[in-house]
Scaffold this motif. Structure first.
Motif, mmCIF file in Angstrom:
data_model
loop_
_atom_site.group_PDB
_atom_site.id
_atom_site.type_symbol
_atom_site.label_atom_id
_atom_site.label_comp_id
_atom_site.label_asym_id
_atom_site.label_seq_id
_atom_site.Cartn_x
_atom_site.Cartn_y
_atom_site.Cartn_z
ATOM 1 N N SER A 62 0.875 -1.178 0.000
ATOM 2 C CA SER A 62 0.000 0.000 0.000
ATOM 3 C C SER A 62 0.907 1.221 0.000
ATOM 4 O O SER A 62 2.125 1.092 -0.013
ATOM 5 N N CYS A 63 0.317 2.410 0.032
ATOM 6 C CA CYS A 63 1.141 3.622 0.047
ATOM 7 C C CYS A 63 2.056 3.587 1.262
ATOM 8 O O CYS A 63 1.643 3.255 2.367
ATOM 9 N N LEU A 64 3.315 3.942 1.038
ATOM 10 C CA LEU A 64 4.319 3.820 2.096
ATOM 11 C C LEU A 64 4.499 5.130 2.861
ATOM 12 O O LEU A 64 5.373 5.238 3.718
ATOM 13 N N HIS A 65 3.690 6.136 2.535
ATOM 14 C CA HIS A 65 3.749 7.443 3.219
ATOM 15 C C HIS A 65 5.186 7.945 3.334
ATOM 16 O O HIS A 65 5.683 8.257 4.416
ATOM 17 N N CYS A 66 5.821 7.996 2.154
ATOM 18 C CA CYS A 66 7.233 8.375 2.068
ATOM 19 C C CYS A 66 7.519 9.686 2.799
ATOM 20 O O CYS A 66 6.695 10.603 2.802
ATOM 21 N N GLU A 67 8.707 9.754 3.383
ATOM 22 C CA GLU A 67 9.112 10.999 4.048
ATOM 23 C C GLU A 67 9.541 12.036 3.018
ATOM 24 O O GLU A 67 9.502 13.232 3.287
ATOM 25 N N PRO A 72 8.089 12.327 -0.287
ATOM 26 C CA PRO A 72 7.158 11.750 -1.277
ATOM 27 C C PRO A 72 7.293 12.422 -2.647
ATOM 28 O O PRO A 72 6.974 13.597 -2.794
ATOM 29 N N PRO A 73 7.766 11.703 -3.659
ATOM 30 C CA PRO A 73 7.915 12.296 -4.983
ATOM 31 C C PRO A 73 6.571 12.595 -5.631
ATOM 32 O O PRO A 73 6.498 13.379 -6.571
ATOM 33 N N CYS A 74 5.494 11.961 -5.123
ATOM 34 C CA CYS A 74 4.170 12.150 -5.712
ATOM 35 C C CYS A 74 3.583 13.504 -5.353
ATOM 36 O O CYS A 74 2.687 13.984 -6.036
ATOM 37 N N VAL A 75 4.045 14.133 -4.285
ATOM 38 C CA VAL A 75 3.415 15.372 -3.812
ATOM 39 C C VAL A 75 3.818 16.615 -4.630
ATOM 40 O O VAL A 75 2.948 17.328 -5.121
ATOM 41 N N ILE A 122 1.203 11.776 7.252
ATOM 42 C CA ILE A 122 0.354 10.984 6.357
ATOM 43 C C ILE A 122 0.231 11.710 5.016
ATOM 44 O O ILE A 122 0.047 12.924 4.982
ATOM 45 N N VAL A 123 0.383 10.962 3.919
ATOM 46 C CA VAL A 123 0.230 11.538 2.581
ATOM 47 C C VAL A 123 -1.219 11.316 2.148
ATOM 48 O O VAL A 123 -1.708 10.177 2.167
ATOM 49 N N LEU A 124 -1.901 12.395 1.794
ATOM 50 C CA LEU A 124 -3.327 12.296 1.468
ATOM 51 C C LEU A 124 -3.637 12.954 0.126
ATOM 52 O O LEU A 124 -2.842 13.743 -0.388
ATOM 53 N N ALA A 131 4.644 9.454 -10.724
ATOM 54 C CA ALA A 131 5.773 9.849 -9.883
ATOM 55 C C ALA A 131 5.918 8.984 -8.647
ATOM 56 O O ALA A 131 6.733 9.281 -7.783
ATOM 57 N N CYS A 132 5.113 7.937 -8.515
ATOM 58 C CA CYS A 132 5.273 7.007 -7.395
ATOM 59 C C CYS A 132 5.914 5.730 -7.924
ATOM 60 O O CYS A 132 5.319 5.051 -8.759
ATOM 61 N N PRO A 133 7.124 5.401 -7.474
ATOM 62 C CA PRO A 133 7.783 4.217 -8.041
ATOM 63 C C PRO A 133 7.161 2.900 -7.579
ATOM 64 O O PRO A 133 7.491 1.852 -8.107
ATOM 65 N N TYR A 134 6.273 2.974 -6.585
ATOM 66 C CA TYR A 134 5.730 1.747 -5.999
ATOM 67 C C TYR A 134 4.366 1.347 -6.568
ATOM 68 O O TYR A 134 3.824 0.323 -6.196
ATOM 69 N N GLY A 135 3.799 2.187 -7.397
ATOM 70 C CA GLY A 135 2.463 1.874 -7.908
ATOM 71 C C GLY A 135 1.433 1.842 -6.803
ATOM 72 O O GLY A 135 0.539 0.998 -6.785
ATOM 73 N N ALA A 136 1.565 2.783 -5.855
ATOM 74 C CA ALA A 136 0.679 2.751 -4.688
ATOM 75 C C ALA A 136 -0.611 3.529 -4.914
ATOM 76 O O ALA A 136 -1.536 3.421 -4.124
ATOM 77 N N ARG A 137 -0.674 4.304 -5.986
ATOM 78 C CA ARG A 137 -1.860 5.123 -6.218
ATOM 79 C C ARG A 137 -2.696 4.501 -7.315
ATOM 80 O O ARG A 137 -2.162 4.019 -8.308
ATOM 81 N N GLU A 138 -4.002 4.543 -7.133
ATOM 82 C CA GLU A 138 -4.893 4.003 -8.157
ATOM 83 C C GLU A 138 -5.997 5.006 -8.411
ATOM 84 O O GLU A 138 -6.559 5.570 -7.479
ATOM 85 N N LYS A 143 -6.741 7.859 -5.799
ATOM 86 C CA LYS A 143 -6.980 7.358 -4.452
ATOM 87 C C LYS A 143 -5.784 6.554 -3.978
ATOM 88 O O LYS A 143 -5.028 6.017 -4.776
ATOM 89 N N LYS A 144 -5.655 6.509 -2.683
ATOM 90 C CA LYS A 144 -4.563 5.754 -2.077
ATOM 91 C C LYS A 144 -4.825 5.596 -0.597
ATOM 92 O O LYS A 144 -5.726 6.232 -0.051
ATOM 93 N N CYS A 145 -3.993 4.779 0.036
ATOM 94 C CA CYS A 145 -4.117 4.522 1.471
ATOM 95 C C CYS A 145 -4.084 5.827 2.255
ATOM 96 O O CYS A 145 -3.252 6.696 2.005
HETATM 97 S S1 SF4 Z 1 2.026 7.366 -3.205
HETATM 98 FE FE1 SF4 Z 1 3.976 6.318 -3.567
HETATM 99 S S2 SF4 Z 1 5.552 7.905 -3.558
HETATM 100 FE FE2 SF4 Z 1 3.681 8.821 -2.670
HETATM 101 S S3 SF4 Z 1 3.950 8.538 -0.463
HETATM 102 FE FE3 SF4 Z 1 2.786 6.752 -1.208
HETATM 103 S S4 SF4 Z 1 4.352 5.177 -1.678
HETATM 104 FE FE4 SF4 Z 1 5.424 7.158 -1.470
#
Ligand code: SF4
Ligand code: SF4
Lengths: 326, 243
Positions: B72-77, B79-82, B98-100, B115-122, B131-133
C-alpha cells in the motif's frame, strides 16, 4: 507506459503550433534585417498566427481529454512552484495570448515603427510582442518536456535529451508547416522555411538518435530484489492481488508485442526524418505547391508514432510488482 | 515530528487478504468512499483498492519459499508524488506525516501516479480522482472509538499481527524497536523516497547441531545399549580427583 492518445496529440499539436509561430517570427526578423523580402502583415503573419493558434488550441482541447475532472482544470495553476505540469498550464495560455496579440497587431496593421534602433532597425509593436511570445514559446517547450523529464523513476525520460527532442521536433514540424503554408499562399519563403525545416529535422535526428541509443543502454535501477527486499537471484511473482487487472496494469503497461514496437520505431525514423526531407527536395526540384504540405503531413504522422514510441519506451519501476497475474 | 507508518512483518504474513478485505470495507463506506468497482461479479473484475497482497516465489523448486507481500502507500518521508501535483490535491500532513489526496481538488491527471515508483496510487475510474491509502486517518483520531481501536482497519484485522502501526520517528515506539531489532527495511531505497512504512524480513529460527553432537564420540565401536552398572567397589571419578 501506456500511450494515451490525448497526450500524444497534445504534445505534438503544441509542438507544431509553437514551431509555426517561431517560423513566422524568424521570417519577420530576417525581413526586418532586410535579408528576406517583406511580407504582407494580413495575409501572411495574421493568417499564419491564426493557424498557429489553431494548433495550440487543438492541443489545449486534447489535454482536457486526459483529465478526469476537466471542469476543475483551473485549479492546476496552484502549484507552479513545484510542478512542471502546473507551469505548463500557466505558460500555454500565455503563449496563446501572445500569439493572438501578435496576429491581431499584424491584422490591424499596427506596424508603424515605435522607435528605431541604431538608426537603421525600425522596431514596431509586433516585433516586441513577437519577442515575448518567442520567450514564452521556449518556456512552453521546456515545461511540456520537463513534465516527462523530471520524473526520475522513468529513466528513459529523465534526461536533457527529452527537452531538446521536444523542442527540435516541434520546431522542425512548425517550420515544415511554414514552408507548406508559404507554398500554399504563394509567397517566396518556401526555400527559406524548407532549409530551416531540414536543418532542424537533421538536428532532431541526431538528438532523438542519441536518446534511442541512451535508452537502449539503460539498466533499470530498481530490481525485483530491491522492490520486495529479498536477496535472491530467483524471484518469481505468483499473484499480484487482482485477477482482472488494475489501474497499475492499465496505466503503466503498453501490452504491445515487440514486433509492433520495432515497426513503430522503424516507421517514425523514416516518416519523421528522411521522407519529409526528400519530399521537400522534390518540391524544390518540381516547384510544387502541394509537396511541402505532404512533407508536413508525413512528418506529423511520424511524430504521432514517435510520441507513441516515447511512451512505450519508458519502463516504470512499479511494473516490477505487476509481472504475473495467476 | 511524528511520522505514522505501518511495519509489515513478512515473516508472519500468511497472505490471507484479510487486510485487503477490511480496507475495502472500511474505506468504501467511510470518509474516502465509495471505492468503485467495475464488473465486480463479471469477467475480468477490477476496481479501486488501497491495499493489495501479492505473492512471490523465491528460489527454485524444491528450495522455494513463498513470500506474501502486502503493498500500500508507504507514506514516504520524501514523497515524490506530492510536488508534481499541479493542484495541491496531493499533500503530506505536517503533524503526522500521512500523505493524502483531497478528492475535491484532484483533477484526475494521474501525474502523481507516474511519480510514485511503488504503484501505490490508483485512480477511481468512476469518480475519476486519484486514491490511495489514508492510513485510516478517519479512524486513528476518532475519539468515539475505544483507544485500542484507534488503529488502521488492516492492523486490527490481521489475524497474525503481521501489521504494526505507530510513530516511526519515536525511537522507543514498538514499530521503531521492531525495525531496529528485527532488521526492518524500506522498499526501493535506491530512489531516496524514504518510505515511512517498513518491512520486516523472513527470519529463520535454526537449531545449530554439530556432527559430534549427534554421534557419541565415547562409543567408538558404535555398540548401542545399556552400559553395565558400575560394580560398587570400583573407584569413581570423584574418588580419584579432587576436581
Ligand atoms: S504514493 Fe507512492 S511515492 Fe507517494 S507517499 Fe505513497 S508510496 Fe510514497
Ligand atoms: S491526479 Fe489528482 S492528486 Fe494526482 S497529480 Fe493530478 S490532481 Fe494531483
Amino acid at each position: 507506459m501506456h500511450p494515451a492518445l490525448s497526450v500524444i496529440l497534445l504534445t505534438t499539436l503544441l509542438g507544431v503550433g509553437q514551431g509555426l509561430f517561431l517560423a513566422l517570427y524568424t521570417g519577420q526578423l530576417y525581413s526586418v534585417a532586410r535579408l528576406l523580402e517583406h511580407q504582407d502583415s494580413q495575409t501572411f503573419y495574421a493568417v499564419g498566427s491564426a493557424l498557429a493558434l489553431a494548433f495550440l488550441a487543438a492541443g489545449l482541447i486534447a489535454s482536457f481529454f486526459h483529465l478526469g475532472h476537466p471542469e476543475r482544470a483551473w485549479r492546476s495553476i496552484a502549484c507552479w512552484r513545484t510542478s512542471w505540469l502546473s507551469r505548463e498550464v500557466i505558460v500555454l495560455p500565455l503563449v496563446m495570448l501572445l500569439v493572438f496579440l501578435y496576429g491581431l497587431f499584424h491584422y490591424l496593421e499596427w506596424t508603424t515603427p515605435l522607435f528605431t534602433v541604431a538608426g537603421t532597425l525600425p522596431v514596431d509593436a509586433t516585433l516586441i510582442i513577437g519577442a515575448l511570445a518567442t520567450l514564452a514559446t521556449f518556456a512552453l517547450f521546456i515545461c511540456t518536456a520537463m513534465i516527462y523529464a523530471s520524473i526520475r523513476f522513468l529513466q528513459e525520460w529523465h534526461s536533457a535529451l527529452t527537452v531538446i527532442n521536444f523542442t527540435l521536433l516541434g520546431g522542425a514540424s512548425g517550420f515544415m508547416l511554414a514552408a507548406a503554408f508559404s507554398a500554399f499562399i504563394g509567397v517566396h519563403l518556401v526555400g527559406f522555411y524548407a532549409t530551416w525545416a531540414v536543418i532542424l529535422t537533421l538536428a532532431a535526428l541526431l538528438t532523438r538518435g542519441a536518446s534511442l541509443l541512451r535508452n537502449h543502454r539503460l539498466r533499470p535501477r530498481s530490481t525485483l530484489q530491491s522492490a520486495i527486499g529479498v536477496r535472491h537471484t530467483t524471484i518469481r511473482q505468483i499473484a499480484q492481488g487482482a485477477m482482472g487487472g488494475s489501474f497499475n496494469t492499465r496505466e503503466f503497461f503498453h501490452h504491445q508485442p515487440g514486433r509492433v514496437i520495432r515497426m513503430a520505431r522503424a516507421g517514425f525514423l523514416v516518416l519523421v526524418f528522411p521522407l519529409p526531407i526528400l519530399l521537400l527536395g522534390a518540391a524544390w526540384g518540381l516547384s510544387s505547391e502541394v509537396l511541402p504540405l505532404l512533407a508536413f503531413l508525413t512528418q506529423y504522422l511520424g511524430l504521432l508514432i514517435e510520441r507513441w514510441y516515447f511512451f512505450v519506451e519508458a519502463r516504470h519501476p512499479q511494473n516490477l510488482y505487476y509481472q504475473s497475474i495467476a | 515530528m511524528t511520522q505514522l507508518a505501518l511495519v509489515i512483518d513478512l515473516n508472519v504474513c500468511v497472505g490471507c487478504h484479510a487486510c485487503v478485505t477490511i480496507c475495502k470495507a472500511w474505506n468504501t463506506s467511510g470518509w474516502a468512499g465509495p471505492m468503485t468497482d467495475q464488473r465486480p461479479y463479471d469477467r475480468d473484475p477490477t476496481g479501486t483498492f488501497f491495499n493489495r497482497v501479492q505473492t512471490f516465489e523465491v528460489g527454485t523448486y524444491p528450495n522455494t519459499e513463498t513470500v506474501h507481500f502486502p503493498k500500500s502507500c508507504l507514506h514516504c518521508e520524501e514523497p515524490p508524488c506530492v510536488p508534481v501535483c499541479p493542484t495541491g490535491a496531493s499533500y503530506k500532513r505536517e503533524e503526522d506525516g500521512i500523505v493524502l489526496v483531497d478528492y475535491d481538488k484532484c483533477i484526475g491527471c494521474k501525474y502523481c501516479s507516474w511519480a510514485c515508483p511503488y504503484g501505490a496510487r490508483e485512480i477511481d475510474e468512476k469518480q475519476r480522482v486519484m486514491k490511495k491509502c489514508t492510513l485510516c486517518v478517519d479512524r486513528i483520531y476518532d475519539q468515539s472509538l475505544p483507544e485500542a481501536e484507534r488503529k488502521p482497519a488492516c492492523v486490527l484485522a490481521c489475524p497474525t499481527s503481521a501489521r504494526l502501526f505507530g510513530d516511526v520517528h519515536d525511537p522507543d515506539s514498538h514499530v521503531s524497536v521492531m525495525i531496529r531489532e528485527e532488521g526492518g527495511y524500506p522498499l526501493m531505497p535506491e530512489w531516496g523516497t524514504k518510505p515511512a512504512n517498513h518491512y520486516l524480513p523472513r527470519r529463520k529460527t535454526r537449531l545449530r547441531i554439530h556432527e559430534d553432537e549427534l554421534l557419541r564420540a565415547d562409543n567408538p565401536l558404535k555398540k548401542e545399549g545399556q552400559l553395565p552398572a558400575p560394580s560398587g567397589d570400583e573407584q569413581t571419578l570423584d574418588d580419584i580427583t579432587s576436581w
